[in-house]
Each structure stands twice: as structure tokens, then as C-alpha cells.
Design an enzyme around this catalytic site. Structure first.
Site, PDB file in Angstrom:
ATOM      1  CE1 TYR A 147      -4.257  -1.120  -0.089  1.00 39.23           C
ATOM      2  CE2 TYR A 147      -3.589  -2.638   1.636  1.00 39.23           C
ATOM      3  CZ  TYR A 147      -4.500  -2.238   0.678  1.00 39.23           C
ATOM      4  OH  TYR A 147      -5.654  -2.942   0.492  1.00 39.23           O
ATOM      5  CG  ASP A 176      -7.880  -3.007  -5.809  1.00 43.12           C
ATOM      6  OD1 ASP A 176      -7.228  -2.697  -4.796  1.00 43.12           O
ATOM      7  OD2 ASP A 176      -8.253  -4.166  -6.055  1.00 43.12           O
ATOM      8  CG  HIS A 205      -9.129  -5.364  -2.550  1.00 47.66           C
ATOM      9  ND1 HIS A 205      -8.135  -4.425  -2.601  1.00 47.66           N
ATOM     10  CD2 HIS A 205      -9.128  -5.813  -1.266  1.00 47.66           C
ATOM     11  CE1 HIS A 205      -7.580  -4.299  -1.404  1.00 47.66           C
ATOM     12  NE2 HIS A 205      -8.157  -5.146  -0.584  1.00 47.66           N
TER      13      HIS A 205
HETATM   14  O1  173 Z   1      -9.083  -5.790   2.086  1.00 48.68           O
HETATM   15  C1  173 Z   1      -8.638  -5.302   3.138  1.00 48.68           C
HETATM   16  O2  173 Z   1      -9.184  -5.499   4.215  1.00 48.68           O
HETATM   17  C2  173 Z   1      -7.463  -4.460   3.038  1.00 48.68           C
HETATM   18  O3  173 Z   1      -6.899  -4.437   1.999  1.00 48.68           O
HETATM   19  C3  173 Z   1      -6.973  -3.619   4.168  1.00 48.68           C
HETATM   20  C4  173 Z   1      -6.455  -2.360   3.896  1.00 48.68           C
HETATM   21  C5  173 Z   1      -6.036  -1.580   4.940  1.00 48.68           C
HETATM   22  C6  173 Z   1      -6.097  -2.010   6.242  1.00 48.68           C
HETATM   23  C7  173 Z   1      -6.582  -3.257   6.507  1.00 48.68           C
HETATM   24  C8  173 Z   1      -7.022  -4.069   5.472  1.00 48.68           C
END
Ligand code: 173
Length: 500
Positions: A238, A266, A360
Site C-alpha cells: 500500500y 484498487d 480485491h
Molecule cells: O481488504 C482489506 O481489508 C485491506 O486491503 C486492508 C487495507 C487496509 C487495512 C486493513 C485491510
């Protein structure tokens, strides 16, 4: 040597005005952090002046507290012999779940990946189950991921000698014992104390590749340290608004030998998973908050705790940033969460090494098509443009994969490999590492059987003619129930608890 802090000294700071807690034998002043805690102040205040280790451990990566709190809030070592043990009464709900855990069927009786899912639903704390299992909005995309596979049928070939079957595969040039990898999932410790390490250890034993989530509940290095010699790992990223933190994360991944960087594209904002939001509103804890978040930033609250963690994710991320990534790492870069052929062409033009066609797990934009459906469109459009086949570009899909037949359908339609997330998540929620190993064994058995019955002995013999995907783009509307079938025949069965 500095003197140890006594339990009594810590116990004096037991209020919102002055709040100290003990974690792993060290005292921390968290007074100013209370309002920033992604899980809310209430859960910390419960342990004000006390040893919070037992509550902290199942949720947080070990370095969260040290990396989050400024150094002047690290108060020093505590004399644990002077600290009163925190004895927590078990709630009836915890007892119920412990009884179910004890009554699980032997793992040898688990016959498919759905079995893990049905057991996990009862074993997990409700809010964990809702966090893991919920999809975005109306959950149409979540269901569609599974349904899409049921609109692709096989065209098996017969009378071929299939005595020897080889399902080994290469994923981004790395050896894999089967043509799938374990996809990234956040907050693994909520489901089992060993969380993501169950995946790492099982994957190492069986020659499967695991993708580490940015929001794993063990630190990145803890997971990498748990790998077997030569075990291949990928990293999911991320992108943080603070690019310096992202640069450090990426360069550490490269230094630690990660073989592929999967940048999630995404999720400029986290989707609304309503079951998750409701469960969070209904309790104090918001325990999901404790993921290994990239260091040193405050979070915003108000829209559920998972979304709070995700507030680090940079919504400004765009195609121009790809060059920056290419400048800071030599790892192959794969864009995770591409949903059209147009963006796949842009990805090729940007010079990245691949895409994951994915919605996702149905958790982001509801009604975004399944990766499987997008795959057919992408391959067809790339072929028209002489962009496919392309040995330097890899097209992965994920979402809804639970059977080897799903994997084989995707490969026949052109996927380079397939990601499986929840199928493995639930296997360790229900049985720890042993469950993951069982899940991999099940998929191996299914692979051998399906490959034989398709008439192939190796994956390179799998061709588009072995599937009929004509129905894939037809999205059927719900039909009236099948009265004869539903009323006359027994339902298909899933694993059951003993005497439960
Ligand atoms: O799908 C999710 O739960 C996810 O990608 C996510 C993103 C940030 C924090 C925790 C989970």
C-alpha cells in the site's frame, strides 16, 4: 544500569490524564497517544497502569508500540516480579468458541477449502469473522467472484496417457510447486495467534509462494525471518502518503530478497464493508486496528477502524508514480487490482512486469467484474494489439478461487498464475499451520485428478480449447428456486463439529 520501574509506580498512572501501560516488560507513557490509537482509547484505558501484553499481542506486530511512540514515551524496563498479573474473566462467548475449537473434526476429515470456512465462521470472534468475510456494499462482487467460475465449463480430452502428472510452475521466474500463490491479507493474528506465520511455514514446507501484506500483523521482517532457506516471498504494497516511508519499506523488501512487488492500485480509499462497520460500532475495541502500519503517522477516525488504518494509503497515486518505483527498486513490479484491458495496456506501456486482475475479493468497488471475467477480455484485446503472448509480462488473477478446477480454468484462459487469499486464511483460522498444509494437500490432490481428467500431464498442455467460457460475460439474474432439487435431495454437506 538504570533502575527497574516497579509495578506500583506504573499502577499510579491509571487514568486518561496519565496513562502508562506495560508491554513485553517495558513501560510506555501512552497518555498522548490515547486519541490516536486506531482501536480507540477505551481499549487502552482498560489496561491503564497495568500489563497490557496479553491484550496487545494477538493484534499487534511486536514493533508497533516502539515505532509509534516517540522515544521520550519509552519509560524503561519494569520489574515484572512486582507487577500484578492481569487475570481476565473469560466471557461466555469466549468459552463457547473454545469449546468449538476443541470439537473441531480431525484435520484429516477436511475435504475441501469450504470446510475451513464453515468452521472458521463459528470459531472466530464475530467481529473478526465480519472483518474477514465481508465484501463491499451489497456484496455482489464478493459472490460473483465465486459464481464466475461456475460459468466456465471444461472441454476435457480423453485417451491420453496421463499416468505422470507434473504441476510445477514458474511464477515471475520463481519455482513454485503449483500454479498459485498465497495472496496478501491484512491482520492475520486476529484469526490465530501465529497469524501470517502459519502461511509462511506451510508455504515453505510445500514450495508455495506467499505474498506479504503491508498490513500483516507480524512485522515484515518477522515474516521474512520465518521463511525456509530459498523460500520465495512476494510483497504487497500500500503506497503511503509519506513516500519516504514507502521507499524504506520497498528497499528493505528488496534487501531481504523479495521476488516481486505487488502494488495495490484498487484502493485509493477502502471500500465500505458494512458488516465490518456494524460489528465495529457494536464493541469497544476495534481490535483490527493493530496492524503493522507504516511508522510514525497519526490516523483519522470515525469511519471504522480498518478504514482508519487505511487512511495512510495515498489516493494521489497515479501512473506517473510508476517511474519513481522503477527508480527505487529492481524488483519486478506488478499492479494489483487492474480491472480493464485499457489499464493493462497502460501497465505494459509503463514497463511494469505484470498485473493482477482482481476486484480485491469483492471488498472494494462492488459490481466490479471478477478477475476471471476481466482475464478473457484482457487476453483477447492484447492479442488484437500483438501484445500477447508476452514472456516479459505476467497476468495474474485472484478472487473466489477455492478449487483446483478454478485454478485450471484461469490458466487455460491465459492467467500466468492465480492468487488465493481467503481459502488459506480460513485454513489457519481453523487449524493453524496444519490447516494450511492440509489446504495445500487438498489442492494438490484436486490438481492431479483434474489434470488427468482434462487429459494433460503438464500445465503447458492446458489450452483455451479445454474450456468453454462463452457464458462468462452473461450475468444471470437470480432465478426461482429449483423445487425438485431443493425439496427432494439432501443438501451437499460440509464439515461438522463433533457433538456440537
Ligand atoms: O481488504 C482489506 O481489508 C485491506 O486491503 C486492508 C487495507 C487496509 C487495512 C486493513 C485491510
Amino acid at each position: 544500569m538504570t533502575a527497574l520501574i516497579s509495578g506500583a509506580a506504573v499502577a499510579q498512572h491509571n487514568s486518561r490524564e496519565s496513562c502508562w501501560i506495560i508491554i513485553h516488560g517495558k513501560a510506555y507513557d501512552v497518555t498522548e497517544f490515547l486519541e490516536e490509537h486506531p482501536g480507540g482509547a477505551a481499549i487502552i484505558l482498560k489496561y491503564a497502569g497495568k500489563d497490557a501484553t496479553k491484550a496487545y499481542d494477538p493484534i499487534h506486530a511486536s514493533d508497533v508500540v516502539t515505532t509509534h511512540l516517540p522515544k521520550d514515551k519509552h519509560l524503561g524496563l519494569v520489574d515484572l516480579s512486582t507487577v500484578e498479573e492481569v487475570i481476565e474473566e473469560k466471557t461466555p462467548e469466549q468459552r463457547r468458541r473454545e469449546a468449538l475449537w476443541a470439537a473441531r473434526p480431525p484435520v484429516s476429515e477436511i475435504l475441501n477449502l469450504y470446510d475451513f470456512e464453515v468452521l472458521s465462521r463459528s470459531i472466530l470472534a464475530p467481529k473478526t469473522w465480519y472483518y474477514y468475510s465481508s465484501g463491499a456494499d451489497d456484496e455482489i462482487a464478493l459472490r460473483e467472484n465465486h459464481n464466475a467460475f461456475q460459468r466456465v465449463w471444461f472441454r476435457p480430452r480423453v485417451l491420453r496417457n496421463v499416468s505422470e502428472v507434473d504441476m510445477t510452475h514458474s511464477i515471475l521466474g520463481c519455482k513454485s510447486s503449483m500454479p498459485f500463490y498465497i495472496s496478501a491479507m491484512a491482520l492475520g493474528k486476529l484469526g490465530h495467534p501465529d497469524g501470517e506465520l502459519c502461511l509462511t511455514r506451510a508455504a515453505g514446507k510445500t514450495g508455495i509462494i506467499q505474498m506479504i501484506s503491508t498490513f500483516a500483523s507480524f512485522t515484515f521482517d518477522e515474516i521474512v525471518d520465518a521463511r525456509a532457506p530459498d523460500q520465495v516471498l512476494f510483497s504487497q504494497l500500500y503506497v503511503n502518503q509519506n513516500r519516504e516511508l514507502t521507499r524504506k519499506y520497498v528497499q528493505n523488501a528488496e534487501k531481504r530478497g523479495i521476488k516481486g512487488l505487488f502494488i495495490t492500485v484498487d484502493a485509493p480509499q477502502l471500500g465500505r464493508r458494512e458488516k465490518d462497520l456494524r460489528a465495529k460500532n457494536a464493541d469497544d475495541g476495534g481490535s483490527e486496528a493493530g496492524a503493522k502500519i507504516q511508522e510514525g503517522q497519526k490516523v483519522e477516525k470515525g469511519e471504522g477502524h480498518t478504514r482508519a488504518i487505511s487512511s495512510f494509503i495515498d489516493p494521489c497515486l497515479n501512473w506517473d508514480d510508476i517511474k519513481w518505483f522503477q527508480g527505487i527498486t529492481k524488483m519486478p513490479i506488478i499492479l494489483k487490482g487492474v480491472a480493464t484491458w485499457e489499464d493493462t495496456v497502460l501497465a505494459i506501456e509503463a514497463g511494469v512486469q505484470g498485473v493482477v486482475l482482481s476486484n480485491h475479493g469483492g471488498r472494494q468497488l462492488d459490481m466490479a467484474r471478477s478477475g476471471l471475467e476481466v482475464l478473457v477480455e484482457v487476453i483477447s484485446e492484447l492479442k488484437k494489439r500483438q501484445l500477447w503472448p508476452n514472456p516479459n509480462f505476467h497476468i495474474f488473477i485472484d478472487g473466489g478461487v477455492r478449487r483446483a478446477s478454478d485454478i485450471l480454468k484461469a490458466l487455460a484462459l491465459g492467467a500466468s498464475a492465480v492468487g488465493i487469499g481467503k481459502g488459506f486464511l480460513y485454513s489457519y483460522c481453523a487449524y493453524g499451520q496444519e490447516g494450511v498444509e492440509r489446504a495445500i494437500d487438498i489442492l494438490r490432490d484436486e490438481m492431479i485428478m483434474d489434470m488427468r481428467m482434462l487429459g494433460i500431464t503438464k500445465l503447458s498442455e492446458l489450452v483455451p480449447e479445454m474450456v468453454d467460457a462463452h457464458g462468462l460475460t452473461t450475468h444471470p439474474v437470480p432465478s426461482p428456486e429449483h423445487v425438485l432439487y431443493n425439496n427432494t435431495y439432501e443438501k451437499l454437506q460440509l464439515a461438522q463439529f463433533r457433538d456440537a
